[in-house]
Scaffold this active site. Structure first.
Site, PDB file in Angstrom:
ATOM      1  N   ASP A 494      29.119  42.150  45.249  1.00  0.00           N
ATOM      2  CA  ASP A 494      30.000  42.258  44.086  1.00  0.00           C
ATOM      3  C   ASP A 494      30.825  43.536  44.266  1.00  0.00           C
ATOM      4  OD1 ASP A 494      31.141  42.735  41.600  1.00  0.00           O
ATOM      5  OD2 ASP A 494      29.391  42.011  40.475  1.00  0.00           O
ATOM      6  N   HIS A 495      32.098  43.376  44.499  1.00  0.00           N
ATOM      7  CA  HIS A 495      32.926  44.545  44.831  1.00  0.00           C
ATOM      8  C   HIS A 495      33.150  45.465  43.626  1.00  0.00           C
ATOM      9  CE1 HIS A 495      35.177  46.992  47.366  1.00  0.00           C
ATOM     10  NE2 HIS A 495      36.017  46.121  47.925  1.00  0.00           N
TER      11      HIS A 495
END
Ligand code: CAO
Length: 522
Positions: A494-495
């Site tokens: 999850d950036h």
């Protein structure tokens, strides 16, 4: 009592075309309700009812050309209704901008609008710099009797606006300055706007800006609609540029707005929205039987549940996948060396057990991977436990059983538990509890094949490790290529939570551990 409603004073216009009819026989109308729209080459005018009552007959149809005094309809009015007539003035001056000057920049003035004076400007459709075509709507004026759209008398570029919404204007007042497209001489950019003028016309001598070349942008589209239709669109929040007009010259009618609203409301709502500002466009429904024989297969219960969960994660989480290779030559040798012990214990010591142990070590080193985003998305909920899920392929679909406290279990214990949970998964006997509480997931397709893939994060986790099939590959060591067993890793993260550098450090660390699992003991 019956009363005929006729066309009132409409200035100098004669034989003006009826382009819209808002009422029908039997309608009960109130005074000032719009009845019809007339359109000349200079203006569109809405003719309102002068009385309240029930319509008995209509004397006009769309396309008819009518003039002042022509009958529009007959009305049955109740006796107490007062007769309120159109404020007509036959002596009206009817010059319609006939004396536009020769200079390329010209004033656009309010044309003959009948007897009206000090009429309020309620809409402006153009701004300085806009390229307009003749007859494009410029402004809407609204008196207590009628709303009138004033169109551009010619094509060109609007240089400045001389009015603003709320201004009260009369015939001859300057609305805007336009650089006529007839001009083709070079000039500097549009001059400063003249001071807003309310009740004066601009003298020819005031215009000093030299002419400039004109490019008319024919792609500019202002929806063609009368004031009543525009009002209706405003009330419903309808963007007129999206409505297809079915009237004369594609004019948008009230019926078009009604149809647009009905169609929009009948559309199935998108399954996922983000705060109402964005919704997914619908996929078209295709009848595949038109192309050949088909058969419909219903999804299993698991697939019906996992599909939306995967979709939700894919849409909500900005996924990035980091790829890496791990040299597991020594790990495989060690694993095989334990095979006989495993057989004695009746446990198949699989690679997955080693991957879980190595992952826990990486999670401890990079704790942001062992976390979830808080509901307000402004902080991380750090987990002090290490429950790891693994994707299991079953006849009924994908499930993710969770092994708890991986950090506290031996390799054999983990392998045994993975085996039991895999069997339960295939038998469809996993409990809800056995599928929840995970911190990090491993999806191994190594037993199947492939070189890399981009796994979808098992939300609310923040990362997932994809493992593909290991292969013997030549690896350059010192001064020669040596055959090594290489395991491809694909880490989706999850950036919002994890930066790319952190992800690269995580997979580098994981590869380092897998290359020499003795480090797990350190
Ligand atoms: N590279 C090469 N071979 C591998 C391997 C890898 N990365 N991982 C496993 N193998 C081999 C095993 O050694 C085993 O070979 P042997 O039988 O000769 O020992 C064989 O492949 C089968 O292993 P396995 O898949 O049964 O066992 P596992 O512990 O590795 O995996 C499980 C268990 C449950 C993860 C697996 O059965 C499974 O379901 N995998 C699919 C997961 C999945 O669908 N992921 C995608 C999710 S997103 O759509």
């Amino acid at each position: 009592m019956r009363k005929e409603i006729t066309v009132p004073d409409i200035g100098n216009f004669k034989d003006v075309q009826v382009i819209e009819i808002f009422v029908k026989i039997g309608d009960t109308i109130k005074k000032d309700d719009p009845l019809i729209t007339l359109e000349s080459d200079k203006a569109a005018m809405e003719i309102p009812a002068t009385e309240s009552g029930v319509i008995q007959s209509l004397s006009v149809k769309i396309g008819d050309k009518i003039s002042e005094g022509s009958s529009i309809l007959t009305l049955e009015i109740s006796s107490e209704e007062k007769n309120v007539g159109w404020d007509a003035n036959p002596n009206n001056s009817l010059d319609l901008q006939s004396n536009l000057q020769e200079t390329p920049i010209k004033p656009i003035t309010v044309p003959d609008i009948g007897n009206f004076k000090g009429v309020q400007l309620i809409e402006i459709f153009v701004k300085a710099g806009d390229t307009v075509k003749k007859d494009d709507p410029l402004v809407t004026l609204e008196s207590d009797k009628a709303a009138m759209e004033i169109p551009c008398p010619e094509s060109g570029i609007i240089q400045s606006l001389s009015v603003k919404i709320g201004d009260k204007v009369s015939q001859g007042d300057v609305l805007a300055m336009i650089l006529s497209s007839d001009a083709a001489l070079p000039v500097p950019p549009p001059s400063r706007a003249p001071e807003p003028v309310k009740t004066q016309t601009v003298e020819k001598t005031e215009i000093k800006t030299p002419p400039q070349p004109v490019k008319v942008d024919h792609s500019r589209q202002i929806p063609h609609a009368g004031p009543a239709v525009r009002k209706m669109a405003r009330e419903f929040g309808v963007d007129l540029s999206k409505v297809k007009g079915t009237g004369i010259r594609n004019r948008i009618l009230k019926e078009d707005i009604q149809l647009f609203v009905k169609t929009e409301l009948s559309k199935p709502s998108a399954p996922i929205t983000t705060g109402g500002s964005f919704s997914l466009p619908e996929m078209p429904i295709v009848d595949f039987s038109q192309f050949g024989e088909i058969e419909q297969k219903t999804f299993s219960r698991i697939k019906k549940l996992s599909g939306p969960a995967l979709h939700r994660s894919w849409l909500h989480i900005p996924h990035v996948t980091q790829f890496d290779d791990a040299d597991i030559t020594d790990l495989e040798e060690f694993r095989k060396s334990l095979q006989s012990e495993g057989e004695k214990r009746k446990i198949k010591l699989t690679l997955l057990a080693f991957l879980m142990k190595a992952s826990v070590s990486a999670l401890k080193t990079y704790p942001d991977f062992n976390a979830s985003l808080s509901p307000d998305k402004e902080s991380l909920i750090m987990k002090k436990y290490f429950h790891l899920g693994f994707a299991a392929d079953t006849p009924n679909g994908l499930v993710v059983p969770v092994v708890r406290n991986v950090d506290q279990k031996s390799l054999f214990d983990l392998a045994a538990e993975i085996g039991q949970l895999s069997q339960k998964a295939r038998d469809g006997k996993l409990t809800t509890n056995e599928m929840q509480g995970g911190c990090f997931t491993i999806s191994s397709l190594g037993g199947v094949g492939g070189t890399a893939f981009t796994p979808i994060i098992n939300a609310p986790e923040v990362a997932i490790l994809g493992v593909s099939k290991s292969q013997m590959k030549p690896v350059w060591q010192k001064d020669q290529f040596v055959p090594r067993l290489i395991l491809p890793l694909s880490l989706s993260y999850d950036h919002r939570v994890i930066d790319g550098a952190q992800a690269a450090r995580f997979t580098t660390y994981l590869s380092f551990i897998l290359a020499d699992v003795r480090r797990l003991l350190i």
